[in-house]
Scaffold this motif. Structure first.
Motif, PDB file in Angstrom:
ATOM      1  N   GLN A   1      -2.767   2.624   4.927  1.00 19.11           N
ATOM      2  CA  GLN A   1      -2.181   1.485   5.627  1.00 19.11           C
ATOM      3  C   GLN A   1      -0.702   1.743   5.903  1.00 19.11           C
ATOM      4  OE1 GLN A   1      -1.800  -2.221   3.314  1.00 19.11           O
ATOM      5  NE2 GLN A   1      -2.922  -3.248   4.939  1.00 19.11           N
ATOM      6  N   SER A   2      -0.253   1.434   7.114  1.00 25.54           N
ATOM      7  CA  SER A   2       1.163   1.609   7.442  1.00 25.54           C
ATOM      8  C   SER A   2       1.965   0.381   7.016  1.00 25.54           C
ATOM      9  CB  SER A   2       1.332   1.878   8.939  1.00 25.54           C
ATOM     10  OG  SER A   2       0.600   0.956   9.721  1.00 25.54           O
ATOM     11  N   ASN A   3       3.289   0.554   6.947  1.00 29.25           N
ATOM     12  CA  ASN A   3       4.176  -0.490   6.419  1.00 29.25           C
ATOM     13  C   ASN A   3       5.344  -0.721   7.369  1.00 29.25           C
ATOM     14  OD1 ASN A   3       5.805  -2.198   4.966  1.00 29.25           O
ATOM     15  ND2 ASN A   3       6.335  -0.714   3.394  1.00 29.25           N
TER      16      ASN A   3
ATOM     17  N   ALA B   1       7.833  -2.563   7.164  1.00 29.98           N
ATOM     18  CA  ALA B   1       9.114  -2.795   6.500  1.00 29.98           C
ATOM     19  C   ALA B   1       9.817  -1.502   6.119  1.00 29.98           C
ATOM     20  CB  ALA B   1       8.904  -3.664   5.258  1.00 29.98           C
ATOM     21  N   ASN B   2       9.106  -0.384   6.211  1.00 31.20           N
ATOM     22  CA  ASN B   2       9.682   0.908   5.842  1.00 31.20           C
ATOM     23  C   ASN B   2       9.990   1.693   7.121  1.00 31.20           C
ATOM     24  OD1 ASN B   2      10.395   3.369   4.770  1.00 31.20           O
ATOM     25  ND2 ASN B   2       8.529   3.661   3.589  1.00 31.20           N
TER      26      ASN B   2
ATOM     27  N   SER C   1       5.395   5.811   7.302  1.00 24.93           N
ATOM     28  CA  SER C   1       5.902   4.668   6.544  1.00 24.93           C
ATOM     29  C   SER C   1       5.250   4.517   5.176  1.00 24.93           C
ATOM     30  CB  SER C   1       5.703   3.392   7.350  1.00 24.93           C
ATOM     31  OG  SER C   1       4.316   3.146   7.576  1.00 24.93           O
ATOM     32  N   THR C   2       4.183   5.276   4.915  1.00 24.52           N
ATOM     33  CA  THR C   2       3.514   5.210   3.611  1.00 24.52           C
ATOM     34  C   THR C   2       3.058   6.597   3.185  1.00 24.52           C
ATOM     35  OG1 THR C   2       1.407   4.713   4.720  1.00 24.52           O
ATOM     36  CG2 THR C   2       2.666   2.831   3.891  1.00 24.52           C
TER      37      THR C   2
ATOM     38  N   ASP D   1      -3.281   5.837  10.361  1.00 29.20           N
ATOM     39  CA  ASP D   1      -2.962   4.631   9.601  1.00 29.20           C
ATOM     40  C   ASP D   1      -3.937   3.501   9.918  1.00 29.20           C
ATOM     41  OD1 ASP D   1      -1.799   4.497  12.226  1.00 29.20           O
ATOM     42  OD2 ASP D   1      -0.615   2.769  11.570  1.00 29.20           O
TER      43      ASP D   1
ATOM     44  N   PRO E   1      -1.640  -3.275   8.900  1.00 30.24           N
ATOM     45  CA  PRO E   1      -1.127  -4.050   7.769  1.00 30.24           C
ATOM     46  C   PRO E   1      -1.736  -5.448   7.666  1.00 30.24           C
ATOM     47  CG  PRO E   1       0.665  -3.168   9.137  1.00 30.24           C
ATOM     48  CD  PRO E   1      -0.607  -3.024   9.911  1.00 30.24           C
TER      49      PRO E   1
ATOM     50  N   SER F   1      -5.822  -5.619   3.736  1.00 32.21           N
ATOM     51  CA  SER F   1      -5.742  -4.489   2.813  1.00 32.21           C
ATOM     52  C   SER F   1      -6.675  -3.360   3.226  1.00 32.21           C
ATOM     53  CB  SER F   1      -6.107  -4.944   1.397  1.00 32.21           C
ATOM     54  OG  SER F   1      -6.179  -3.828   0.525  1.00 32.21           O
TER      55      SER F   1
ATOM     56  N   ASP G   1       1.374   5.805  11.806  1.00 27.70           N
ATOM     57  CA  ASP G   1       2.123   4.583  12.136  1.00 27.70           C
ATOM     58  C   ASP G   1       1.850   4.010  13.519  1.00 27.70           C
ATOM     59  OD1 ASP G   1       3.311   4.480   9.628  1.00 27.70           O
ATOM     60  OD2 ASP G   1       5.012   5.704  10.236  1.00 27.70           O
TER      61      ASP G   1
ATOM     62  N   ILE H   1       1.907   0.085  13.673  1.00 24.74           N
ATOM     63  CA  ILE H   1       3.190  -0.626  13.653  1.00 24.74           C
ATOM     64  C   ILE H   1       4.070  -0.192  14.823  1.00 24.74           C
ATOM     65  CG2 ILE H   1       3.133  -1.140  11.194  1.00 24.74           C
ATOM     66  CD1 ILE H   1       4.910   1.251  10.671  1.00 24.74           C
TER      67      ILE H   1
END
Length: 410
Positions: A17-19, A21-22, A27-28, A80, A83, A86, A173, A176
Motif C-alpha cells: 500500500q502506498s502512503n 503522507a510520505n 512511499s512505503t 502499490d 490507501p 488496508s 506510488d 497517490i
C-alpha cells in the motif's frame, strides 16, 4: 495459464500500500519488497536489462525473435495498492462456478451482492476471487503484473509466436498520483505502451479526466468556550458552510460517463484550523478551468462575508486527458481492438473516470492506452476479479505482441 493464479496470490500476500503522507519514493517499504521479488522473477524468466532503481521503478525487456524491424512496445503495471482500504494480511477466497446470489465475504456480515453490484449477474459460471471483507484484494494492480508476466512466460515458451522487443515496467506510488514522476521513458525504450490497469473484460481506454486538487483552509479563532462570546470563530463551521456552497449534483455519486465532479475526499478539523481536500475532475480542460474558477468565486464570497483571509484556497493541477496524445497514433488503438476481437473479447471503449500512469506517460512522449485486467470494485473491501477475465487479459497481451510484429512484417 497454470502460474497465473499462483502469481497473483503471491503478489497480494505482500503489503505494498502506498502512503500519500510520505514524500519519499517509493512511499512505503512494502513496495520495494514486492519490487525485489519481481526483480528476481524477471531474472528467472531470462529477461534482459532487468533493472530496479533506488526509487522502486522496475524495468526489463523480452528481446525480439524476428529478423526484421518491429517497434518496441511496452506493458506497464503499478505495484502499490490504494490507501483507501488496508492491503495488509489479505485473505482471498475463490468462488468457483458462481451461480448467482450473495457471496459471503469471510465469516462476518459482509456480502458481495448482485443487488448492489449488478455486474455479478453477467458472471454466472465464472470463477471469482474476492476478499474476506476486511481488506481490499489488490487486483488493482497486482492482477496486471501477474497478467503481464504470465503473457511473457507464454511467449518465451512458444517461440513460434513472433514478436518484437517487449518492454516491461512496474511503477510505485501510482495510487497517490506519483507513478510517472520518475519514470525514465528513454530508458524504458518502447515506442508506445499499454498500462494493464483497467477493469472488466474488454475495457480499452485512451481518454481520462483532467485532474486538479484543491485545498480549502479555513482559519478560525480558538477561545475557551466559557468566555467565547463574540470572540471564538469555529473553523469547522466555516468549512461546513463552504461545503454547502458546492454543487450537490456534481459529485462522484451523482455523475457518470463524461460528467465531471467535485469530490471532498478528506478533511482535518479543529476550531482554529480546518482543511478540506477536494479533487476536481473534468474531461474537458475548459471545464476543469471553470471548476477551479467556481471554487475561487466561492472562497471570495465567503471571505467578503466573514473576514478577508479567513478562507484560503490552494489549487494544483495533477494530470491531463491523454486523448490528445494518443489519437494522433490510431494504430495503437486499432492493434488493441484487433487483438481483443481475435481473442473473442468485445472491445469496450470508454473514458477512464480517473487517471493512470498512462495519462502522464502519454504527455511524456510514451502514448499509453489502458487495457482491462478483469477486476471490479477497486479500492475497497468489495473488490473482486474473475479468473476468466485474467486469462483473457493474458491472451490479449500475447496477441497484441504477435499482431504488432505481423503488422510490420515485410
Amino acid at each position: 495459464m497454470d502460474n497465473l493464479i499462483e502469481r497473483f496470490l503471491q503478489y497480494i500476500s505482500i503489503d505494498s500500500q502506498s502512503n500519500p503522507a510520505n514524500s519519499q519514493c517509493p512511499s512505503t517499504e512494502g513496495q520495494l519488497t514486492l519490487a525485489r521479488y519481481l526483480e528476481q522473477e524477471l531474472k528467472d524468466l531470462g529477461l534482459v536489462g532487468v533493472d530496479l532503481d533506488s526509487n522502486g521503478y522496475l524495468m526489463a525487456r523480452l528481446p525480439a525473435n524476428v529478423d526484421y524491424p518491429v517497434p518496441a512496445i511496452g506493458f506497464i503495471a503499478h505495484m502499490d495498492t490504494a490507501p483507501d482500504a488496508s492491503g495488509k494480511d489479505v485473505h482471498p477466497q475463490l468462488v468457483e462456478n458462481y451461480q448467482g446470489g450473495d457471496i459471503a465475504l469471510g465469516i462476518g456480515d459482509e456480502v458481495l451482492s448482485p443487488i448492489q453490484y449488478p455486474e455479478l449477474n453477467g458472471l454466472h459460471g465464472h470463477n471469482i476471487i474476492t476478499t474476506d471483507g476486511t481488506t481490499l484484494l489488490g487486483a488493482d494492480n497486482k492482477a496486471g503484473i501477474a497478467e503481464i508476466l504470465t503473457a511473457i512466460e507464454y511467449l518465451i515458451a512458444h517461440p513460434e509466436i513472433k514478436h518484437g522487443d517487449i518492454c516491461i515496467g512496474f511503477t510505485p506510488d501510482e495510487e497517490i498520483g506519483r507513478g510517472a514522476d520518475r519514470f525514465d521513458v528513454q530508458k524504458f525504450g518502447a515506442q508506445w505502451a499499454y498500462t494493464v490497469d483497467g477493469g472488466p473484460i474488454g475495457e480499452l481506454e485512451y481518454e481520462n479526466f483532467n485532474a486538479a486538487a484543491a485545498t480549502v483552509i479555513c482559519h478560525g479563532v480558538s477561545v475557551h468556550p466559557g468566555t467565547a462570546k463574540n470572540k471564538l470563530v469555529n473553523a469547522m463551521n466555516i468549512a461546513a458552510r463552504f461545503q454547502m456552497m458546492m454543487p450537490a449534483d456534481e459529485t462522484p455519486e451523482t455523475t457518470e460517463g463524461y460528467e465531471g465532479f467535485y469530490h471532498l475526499s478528506t478533511m482535518t478539523s479543529s476550531v482554529a484550523r480546518t482543511e478540506l481536500h477536494y479533487i476536481l475532475r473534468d474531461f474537458d480542460q475548459e471545464g476543469l478551468a471553470c471548476r477551479k474558477a467556481f471554487m475561487e468565486q466561492q472562497v471570495a464570497a465567503l471571505n467578503s462575508e466573514l473576514k478577508k483571509g479567513r478562507v484560503e484556497l490552494i489549487l494544483r493541477d495533477n494530470y491531463s486527458n491523454m486523448r490528445e496524445m494518443v489519437e494522433p497514433h490510431p494504430h495503437i488503438i486499432e492493434l488493441a481492438k484487433q487483438a481483443m476481437v481475435e481473442c473473442d473479447v468485445k472491445p469496450l471503449i470508454k473514458p477512464i473516470r480517473g487517471g493512470t500512469d498512462g495519462a502522464r506517460l502519454s504527455f511524456m512522449g510514451l502514448p499509453c492506452p489502458n487495457l482491462f485486467t478483469g477486476g471490479h470494485n477497486f479500492h475497497g473491501i468489495h473488490e473482486f476479479i474473475t479468473l476468466e477475465g485474467m486469462e483473457k487479459a493474458v491472451e490479449v497481451i500475447v496477441k497484441l505482441a504477435e499482431n504488432t510484429a505481423s503488422a510490420y512484417r515485410r
